[in-house]
Design a protein around this motif. Sequence first.
Motif, short mmCIF file in Angstrom:
data_model
loop_
_atom_site.label_atom_id
_atom_site.label_comp_id
_atom_site.label_asym_id
_atom_site.label_seq_id
_atom_site.Cartn_x
_atom_site.Cartn_y
_atom_site.Cartn_z
N ASP A 70 88.18 -55.09 63.93
CA ASP A 70 88.90 -54.68 62.78
C ASP A 70 88.55 -55.71 61.92
N LEU A 71 86.81 -55.78 61.42
CA LEU A 71 86.59 -56.69 60.71
C LEU A 71 86.90 -57.67 60.03
N SER A 72 88.11 -56.63 58.58
CA SER A 72 88.71 -57.47 58.33
C SER A 72 89.37 -58.58 58.49
N VAL A 73 90.24 -58.73 60.16
CA VAL A 73 90.93 -59.64 61.14
C VAL A 73 89.78 -60.86 61.13
N LEU A 74 88.81 -60.01 61.63
CA LEU A 74 87.51 -61.49 62.19
C LEU A 74 87.09 -62.28 60.89
N ALA A 75 86.75 -61.41 59.69
CA ALA A 75 86.45 -61.97 58.22
C ALA A 75 87.72 -63.45 58.33
N GLU A 76 89.07 -62.77 58.55
CA GLU A 76 89.89 -63.74 57.81
C GLU A 76 89.43 -65.09 58.63
N LEU A 77 89.53 -64.78 60.00
CA LEU A 77 89.43 -65.63 60.99
C LEU A 77 88.38 -66.61 61.66
N CYS A 78 87.49 -65.95 61.44
CA CYS A 78 86.78 -66.51 62.34
C CYS A 78 85.41 -67.45 61.52
N ASP A 79 84.46 -67.96 62.31
CA ASP A 79 82.77 -68.93 61.29
C ASP A 79 82.19 -67.94 61.38
N ARG A 80 81.99 -67.38 62.30
CA ARG A 80 80.66 -66.10 62.20
C ARG A 80 80.98 -64.75 62.87
N ILE A 81 80.83 -64.49 63.46
CA ILE A 81 80.95 -62.66 64.11
C ILE A 81 79.63 -61.85 64.37
N ALA A 82 79.85 -61.46 65.87
CA ALA A 82 78.96 -60.89 66.60
C ALA A 82 78.96 -59.86 66.49
N VAL A 83 78.47 -58.96 66.35
CA VAL A 83 78.74 -56.93 66.28
C VAL A 83 78.15 -56.23 67.13
N MET A 84 78.98 -55.56 67.72
CA MET A 84 78.04 -55.20 68.99
C MET A 84 78.23 -53.34 69.04
N TYR A 85 76.80 -52.94 69.46
CA TYR A 85 77.26 -51.60 69.84
C TYR A 85 76.53 -51.16 71.01
N ALA A 86 77.03 -50.64 71.96
CA ALA A 86 76.42 -49.85 72.74
C ALA A 86 75.64 -51.17 73.88
N GLY A 87 76.68 -52.51 74.04
CA GLY A 87 76.12 -52.86 74.93
C GLY A 87 75.11 -54.15 74.33
N ARG A 88 75.10 -54.34 73.13
CA ARG A 88 74.06 -54.86 72.66
C ARG A 88 74.50 -55.65 71.17
N VAL A 89 74.73 -56.81 71.00
CA VAL A 89 74.92 -57.07 69.74
C VAL A 89 73.96 -57.27 68.75
N ILE A 90 73.66 -56.28 67.30
CA ILE A 90 72.76 -55.65 66.55
C ILE A 90 73.15 -56.53 65.63
N GLU A 91 74.14 -57.11 65.17
CA GLU A 91 74.25 -58.29 64.19
C GLU A 91 74.77 -59.59 64.61
N HIS A 92 74.08 -60.72 63.45
CA HIS A 92 75.51 -61.28 63.88
C HIS A 92 74.80 -62.39 62.51
N GLY A 93 76.43 -63.11 62.11
CA GLY A 93 75.62 -64.81 61.31
C GLY A 93 77.61 -64.52 60.40
N PRO A 94 77.38 -65.43 59.96
CA PRO A 94 78.26 -65.82 59.48
C PRO A 94 79.40 -65.17 58.92
N ALA A 95 81.18 -65.02 59.15
CA ALA A 95 82.09 -63.76 58.67
C ALA A 95 82.27 -63.18 57.56
N ASP A 96 82.14 -64.55 56.77
CA ASP A 96 82.14 -63.62 55.51
C ASP A 96 80.74 -62.81 54.78
N LYS A 97 80.10 -63.08 55.66
CA LYS A 97 78.36 -62.33 54.94
C LYS A 97 78.19 -61.09 55.97
#
Length: 328
Positions: free
Chosen positions: A216-243
Motif C-alpha cells: 500500500d503506497l498510501s500507507v508508506l507515503a504517510e509514514l516513510c521518509d523514503r520509498i523503494a518500489v520493487m518489481y520482479a525482485g528489483r528496485v525499479i524506483e526509489h526516492g522521497p516518499a511524498d514524491k
Amino acid sequence: MSPTGTPLLAFEDVSVTYRTSGGEVPAVRDVDLTVASGEVVGVAGESGCGKSTLASTILRLQPPTAKVTGRVIFEGEDVQTMKWGALRALRWAGASMVFQGALHSLNPVQRVGAQIAEPIELHQPSLTEARVRSMVGDLLEQVGLPAARARAYPHQLSGGQRQRVMIAMALACGPRLIVADEPTTALDVMVQAQVLGVLEGLVRELDVGLLMISHDLSVLAELCDRIAVMYAGRVIEHGPADKVFSDPLHPYAAALSASFPRIGDPAARYAPAGLAGDPPDPAELPAGCSFHPRCPKRFDQCDTVEPELRWPAETRSREAACLLVGPS
C-alpha cells in the motif's frame, strides 16, 4: 541510494535465488538500499515482488534452499558472514521483526506477557522475574495497552491489540532496527492508523531505524521518509516518499499509486485505475524490462533492454529503472 552519514543498515548488490527442482529461481536481484537511525524506509510492491525475501536476509531467516550474494551490512558488519554467536546477539537486541498476521505469529496457548518476556529472558538472563514482569508492563504501555493485558491470551485481544503486542515484542530488547512486514494487513482503517501512529512515534522517540514493507503506497507515503518500489525482485524506483506517491517516475509505481482511490477525486471515483495481469513468474522472467508486458507506455526497445536505475536530469534525490527516465 543512501542519505548522508553512515547507515544503520545497508543492502549492497543483494541477490537471493532459490534452488528448485527446475533450477535456480531469482527472488531478489541486485538491490542496493540503506536505512539510517531515526529514519523510516518503505519497500512497496505486489505480492511476489521480493519484499519479504529481501527483509529475511537482515536476520538470516531465509531457508536452506536460498542462496544470498552481495552484502547485508548492519552497523558495519556483514550479516551473511557472521558467526552464530554474533547472529544470535543481533536477533532481537540489534534488529527485530514485526511479522505479518499477529494471530498466526503468537502462540495461542501462552499468555502474551510470557511471549514478550521470552526474548528478554534469553538476552538478559540475570534479570529477576519481577524485573522482567515490570519491563513487560512498561512495553505494553509504551504501545498503548494496559500492563494488565499481559495476562491475556492472543484470542482474547482484538487484531489491533495483537499487532501492538507484536510491536512490544519487537521492542523487548531495545533493538536499533525494526523490520515491519505488512504490519497492518487485515486491520480496519481506524486501527491501521493507530498502529502506524504507534510505530512512527516509537521511531522518532527511540531514534531507531524502521524498514516498512507494504503493498500500500498510501500507507508508506504517510509514514516513510523514503520509498523503494520493487518489481520482479528489483528496485525499479526509489526516492522521497511524498514524491514517489504523488509524482512517480516509473509506470509501475504510477499504477500502484493510482490503484488506491483518493477521497474527493472525481477521476478516481468515475474511472478507478488498476493494472491488469500479475507480476511475472521469477522462474520465467521476460526479456528486456520485466514490466513491459503490463506497461501502458511500452515501446519496442522495452522488449530487449533491461533498464538500470537512473537519476533524472532535474534531480539527484530520485531514481527509476525505466527507459523513459533520462539519465543526468
